[in-house]
Design a protein around this motif. Sequence first.
Motif, short mmCIF file in Angstrom:
data_model
loop_
_atom_site.label_atom_id
_atom_site.label_comp_id
_atom_site.label_asym_id
_atom_site.label_seq_id
_atom_site.Cartn_x
_atom_site.Cartn_y
_atom_site.Cartn_z
N ALA B 95 2.07 1.87 -1.52
CA ALA B 95 2.05 3.24 -0.99
C ALA B 95 0.62 3.77 -0.91
O ALA B 95 0.25 4.44 0.06
CB ALA B 95 2.91 4.15 -1.85
N ILE B 96 -0.20 3.45 -1.93
CA ILE B 96 -1.59 3.94 -1.91
C ILE B 96 -2.36 3.28 -0.77
O ILE B 96 -3.05 3.96 0.00
CB ILE B 96 -2.28 3.67 -3.27
CG1 ILE B 96 -1.64 4.54 -4.35
CG2 ILE B 96 -3.78 3.95 -3.18
CD1 ILE B 96 -2.07 4.21 -5.76
N THR B 98 -1.12 1.94 1.99
CA THR B 98 -0.57 2.45 3.24
C THR B 98 -1.15 3.81 3.58
O THR B 98 -1.64 4.05 4.69
CB THR B 98 0.96 2.59 3.14
OG1 THR B 98 1.52 1.32 2.88
CG2 THR B 98 1.54 3.14 4.42
N ALA B 99 -1.12 4.73 2.59
CA ALA B 99 -1.57 6.09 2.85
C ALA B 99 -3.04 6.11 3.23
O ALA B 99 -3.45 6.85 4.12
CB ALA B 99 -1.30 6.96 1.62
N THR B 100 -3.85 5.27 2.56
CA THR B 100 -5.29 5.25 2.85
C THR B 100 -5.54 4.78 4.29
O THR B 100 -6.22 5.46 5.07
CB THR B 100 -6.02 4.31 1.86
OG1 THR B 100 -5.60 4.63 0.54
CG2 THR B 100 -7.51 4.46 1.98
N PHE B 223 2.11 8.54 1.78
CA PHE B 223 2.40 7.93 0.49
C PHE B 223 3.89 8.02 0.17
O PHE B 223 4.54 7.02 -0.16
CB PHE B 223 1.59 8.65 -0.61
CG PHE B 223 1.86 8.13 -2.00
CD1 PHE B 223 1.08 7.12 -2.53
CD2 PHE B 223 2.91 8.65 -2.75
CE1 PHE B 223 1.35 6.62 -3.80
CE2 PHE B 223 3.18 8.16 -4.01
CZ PHE B 223 2.40 7.15 -4.54
N SER B 226 6.06 5.78 2.46
CA SER B 226 5.96 4.37 2.10
C SER B 226 6.70 4.10 0.79
O SER B 226 7.43 3.13 0.66
CB SER B 226 4.50 3.96 1.96
OG SER B 226 4.38 2.74 1.30
N PHE B 227 6.52 5.01 -0.16
CA PHE B 227 7.10 4.81 -1.49
C PHE B 227 8.63 4.82 -1.45
O PHE B 227 9.28 4.12 -2.21
CB PHE B 227 6.60 5.90 -2.45
CG PHE B 227 6.84 5.59 -3.89
CD1 PHE B 227 5.99 4.73 -4.57
CD2 PHE B 227 7.91 6.14 -4.57
CE1 PHE B 227 6.21 4.43 -5.90
CE2 PHE B 227 8.14 5.84 -5.90
CZ PHE B 227 7.29 4.98 -6.57
#
Lengths: 301, 291
Positions: B95-96, B98-100, B223, B226-227
Amino acid sequence: MLGAITDFTDDLVGQPNRVSDWLDEYLPAVPPAAYLLIFLILPILYAVYISFFEYSATTIISWNFTLEHYEQLLFDSFYQGLLWYTVRLSIIVSAFCVILGYPLGYFIATTTPLRRQLALFAVFLPLMVGTVVRIYGWIVLFATNGVINTVLQDLLGFKLTLLGNTLSVTIGLIGVYLPLVVLPVYSSIEDIPDSLVPAARNLGANQLQAFYKVTFRLSLPGLLTGTIFVFVLTMNSIVTPDLLGGRTDLTMGLMIYDNAVKSLNWPFASAVGTVLTITTTALVYIYFSFVRDRMGVSEWD
Amino acid sequence: MGLMAIMSVLSAVLTGRNSRSLSAPAVVAGRALYYGLLGLAVSTLVLPIIIVIGISLNPTQSQAFPPSGISLRWYQEFLVSPFFEPFFFVSLPIAIATATISTVLGILAAYVVVRRDVPFENEVVMYFISPLIIPPAIIALALMITLNFNFLNFVPTSAKLVVGHVVITIPYTFLTAMTAIESVDTELVEGARNLGATKFQAFRKITLPLMKSGVISGFLLAFILSFTDSLVALFLSSGSSTTLPVEIFLFLQYESSPLVAATASVQILLVLVLVVLIGRLIGFKAAAVSS
């Protein structure tokens, strides 16, 4: 004269650099555009492409052209029933999402700021929490020894089979996709100028007429967006029908999942995906033009 | 115009004659229907979540609601359960990442769409939000087939999951970044450019700080998505790189226990904190409308 000269010189300066100017202007957008091209557009085209080839148990795809997947999907009565079941389920779920979602969207748009915050939170949080977690809640509620059956047993002395049928799938899907109707309805009702309803009332409309002729009509774009989202996602749903439905109630989405992940028959899974996407798009188009023509809404933004 | 006719007949019946107000019984019935539907809608949304949290507090193996007592036993079990690793070592890093990535790509696309004179602007916007329009099941299937080419064998599963999640989250980071950039005054940027800043310096020192809350919200949205995603992950997960929602999904196919409820509650709490944060940064309305 001067204009002609500067036009000429501008051209001289500008011409050799046209490509680099273009790059300078749009370069930042190239990575995201390329990303979607490589990881979205091309994979989908590739999936459609392999749906025209034979499945082989050893190599997954054997490169012999065939239309048998589409013949099977369109003419086999089992798959016709499957598609019809999925379409029917999606229509029912969308209809209930409108019936439940419209009043909530209206409420959020017209209530006091504090209540609006709370209600928006109650709509937005479930949307973000994820499908699996919410479906787990419904499983506990519907199970043979679940919450509803315990109450029924205590009060009336009998139990119902609530899990593993079309009813539980329908309720689960309504719960999962309801926010997708509420939010666009809320935002389009909020955009309506405050003076329109009082003006209609002044001109002699009663509450019902004022609501139908002003608020409802102007909120149609939001309602339309919401229902299309719910319809498309229900057509393609996998997790909810798998967990809440019996394995007798198959949807097209589950057919994709079973073929792609469990039996690795990728060509057939891709063919199901293609048929599903074309059917969905066609139905959405029919719905869209129906609503647009009937309701006299001519401006969409 | 059938609906119109029905409505005018209906309001004539409800008012008695062509009156400006509805009759009192009609108003009462209308209110009852309205509040009834409201209650039903809100409970459909909130009930499953309350039940999950309630079950997780049960001191025994039973899945009774309301719980027979309050204990944190199942939260302790979560820390040694098979859900612990997917939570912290699969879903969280994915998730981290993906978000970045998604935030960077979203800002780049939004910057060009808002600030530059883009031909076919509507079509370009449609292109960047197309993952929102294409059903996730189709995206997941197509990616699964493509990312399984033999020559991509060296790519770890978690990287494939990040690739898929970035695709489905780009529309969210793109839309929040677009709103954020639109809110930044162009005169400030021009001022910086006049004082000698390069385009990039002006962006980094002026535009980016001013659009901070929008960027953070987009990051948090990506985030969370994705999570909590179960669909794309269902197609792309494998072996030790199975995300938490898929792990719960596979578990629920055979059994359910308060342990799942506790795991789900931990996920709910994490999302709740982030959603409140998004609400404070840009408000639920902005977040909700962009999603």
